[in-house]
Scaffold this active site. Sequence first.
Site, PDB file in Angstrom:
ATOM      1  N   LYS A 283       0.836  -1.196   0.000  1.00  0.00           N
ATOM      2  CA  LYS A 283       0.000   0.000   0.000  1.00  0.00           C
ATOM      3  C   LYS A 283       0.874   1.251   0.000  1.00  0.00           C
ATOM      4  CE  LYS A 283      -3.600   2.124   2.920  1.00  0.00           C
ATOM      5  NZ  LYS A 283      -4.622   2.306   1.873  1.00  0.00           N
TER       6      LYS A 283
ATOM      7  N   VAL B 273       3.549   3.190   3.178  1.00  0.00           N
ATOM      8  CA  VAL B 273       3.898   2.290   4.287  1.00  0.00           C
ATOM      9  C   VAL B 273       5.411   2.197   4.516  1.00  0.00           C
ATOM     10  CG1 VAL B 273       1.803   0.910   4.003  1.00  0.00           C
ATOM     11  CG2 VAL B 273       3.892   0.231   2.809  1.00  0.00           C
TER      12      VAL B 273
ATOM     13  N   LYS C  75       7.811   1.565   1.767  1.00  0.00           N
ATOM     14  CA  LYS C  75       8.445   0.610   0.846  1.00  0.00           C
ATOM     15  C   LYS C  75       9.831   1.081   0.424  1.00  0.00           C
ATOM     16  CE  LYS C  75       5.150   0.870  -2.195  1.00  0.00           C
ATOM     17  NZ  LYS C  75       4.217   1.760  -1.457  1.00  0.00           N
TER      18      LYS C  75
ATOM     19  N   SER D  34      11.975   3.175   1.927  1.00  0.00           N
ATOM     20  CA  SER D  34      12.958   3.088   3.015  1.00  0.00           C
ATOM     21  C   SER D  34      13.403   1.647   3.227  1.00  0.00           C
ATOM     22  CB  SER D  34      12.368   3.653   4.313  1.00  0.00           C
ATOM     23  OG  SER D  34      12.127   5.032   4.192  1.00  0.00           O
TER      24      SER D  34
ATOM     25  N   ASP E 193       8.192   3.138  -9.441  1.00  0.00           N
ATOM     26  CA  ASP E 193       7.083   4.010  -9.064  1.00  0.00           C
ATOM     27  C   ASP E 193       7.182   5.303  -9.864  1.00  0.00           C
ATOM     28  OD1 ASP E 193       5.162   5.579  -7.872  1.00  0.00           O
ATOM     29  OD2 ASP E 193       5.680   4.990  -5.831  1.00  0.00           O
TER      30      ASP E 193
ATOM     31  N   ASN F  36       5.919  -2.383   9.159  1.00  0.00           N
ATOM     32  CA  ASN F  36       6.707  -1.197   9.467  1.00  0.00           C
ATOM     33  C   ASN F  36       6.002  -0.307  10.501  1.00  0.00           C
ATOM     34  OD1 ASN F  36       8.895   0.529   9.182  1.00  0.00           O
ATOM     35  ND2 ASN F  36       8.085   1.558   7.369  1.00  0.00           N
TER      36      ASN F  36
END
Length: 390
Positions: free
Chosen positions: A74, A77, A79, A81, A103, A327
């Site tokens: 999602k 959230v 991703k 990092s 992305d 996370n």
Amino acid sequence: MLVAQSPKLALRLYSSPCPRGSCSNRLFLRRGSGALRALRVRAIATPADTAQGFDAFEEMTASTDRKYYMLGGKGGVGKTSCAASLAVKFANSGHPTLVVSTDPAHSLSDSFAQDLSGGLLVRVEGPDSPLFALEINPEKAREEFRTASQTNGGTGVKDFMDSMGLGMIAEQLGELKLGELLDTPPPGLDEAIAISKVMQFLESPQYSIFSRIIFDTAPTGHTLRLLSLPDFLDASIGKILKLKKKISQATSAIKSVFGQEENKEDASDKLEKLRERMVKVRELFRDTGSTEFIIVTIPTVMAISESSRLCASLKKEQVPVKRLVVNQVLPPSASDCKFCAMKRKDQMRALDMIKSDSELNGLNLIQAPLVDVEIRGVPALRFLGDIVWK
């Protein structure tokens, strides 16, 4: 004490008591020979909290064969990092690593605190082994698409129709000025560009040095389109080639056209080659020996629910998935304000959902703690990676 060094920035983590008596740590940043600046980091998980019952990173780094890791989930959230910290961890463990953002709204540059834009490989400063990053540039690809279409004058479509004996129809369509429509990049181009990069990784010697390739994927919907695109293109190209075969067998005139161009690679030959490459990409996505999709989520009911649906879709596409990173988890504390207590209770309810969810409860669970310092730059990513990827 945890220490992460780079030429420009020294990052140290010291344990220190919190003013309220709860567990706490401090993150000290030193630039050059300047004074230490202390930042309090309150949410540091222990190894038992982070990796539950298995040596996750040892398993991930053991093989010298090339491995592909795709991190998705999602939006918002963490991703990027997680992907960037995993890339730094691999590079510092001796694996030449490439991290790729698929992305359209890139944030790898922000995460590494380094300009990675331009659609070209950029070396990341700091890690022990080579680490390169690539932000795929959809706008650049769109411009190349338009330029190629204008340069060819639409001949790609016309040549294909000519090869089927339909040149007259192509000319009539040309009078309708459909070239402008052909110049428009098709829907799903972002995913198609990402697929073309995967094919480059498979075929180009330029990428042969990398033993770990990590994809920082777009939010769930884009990622599912990316993973399903090889099947879609394979089926579509197959239908086009079948249509051409039927037409070529129907008239002797078309056969004669083919006979005159026996030594020339026509559009259908190119489509057949593209189809073969799509099959390779599809096999790569489904290869349990070389590819793994890691779902990243946060401990909220909405995020866990979406992660469950994503996991089900990945299994349907036969994409290997065996790890779930949760996370921003608040660690246990002896002293809580009312807000923190309520937040932790809410998170525990979401974590309990994972245990009872038929799609997620079979995955290896990794809990990544919430920290109150923004994770930017290689030293900070190394710090995060040492906590998460145990």
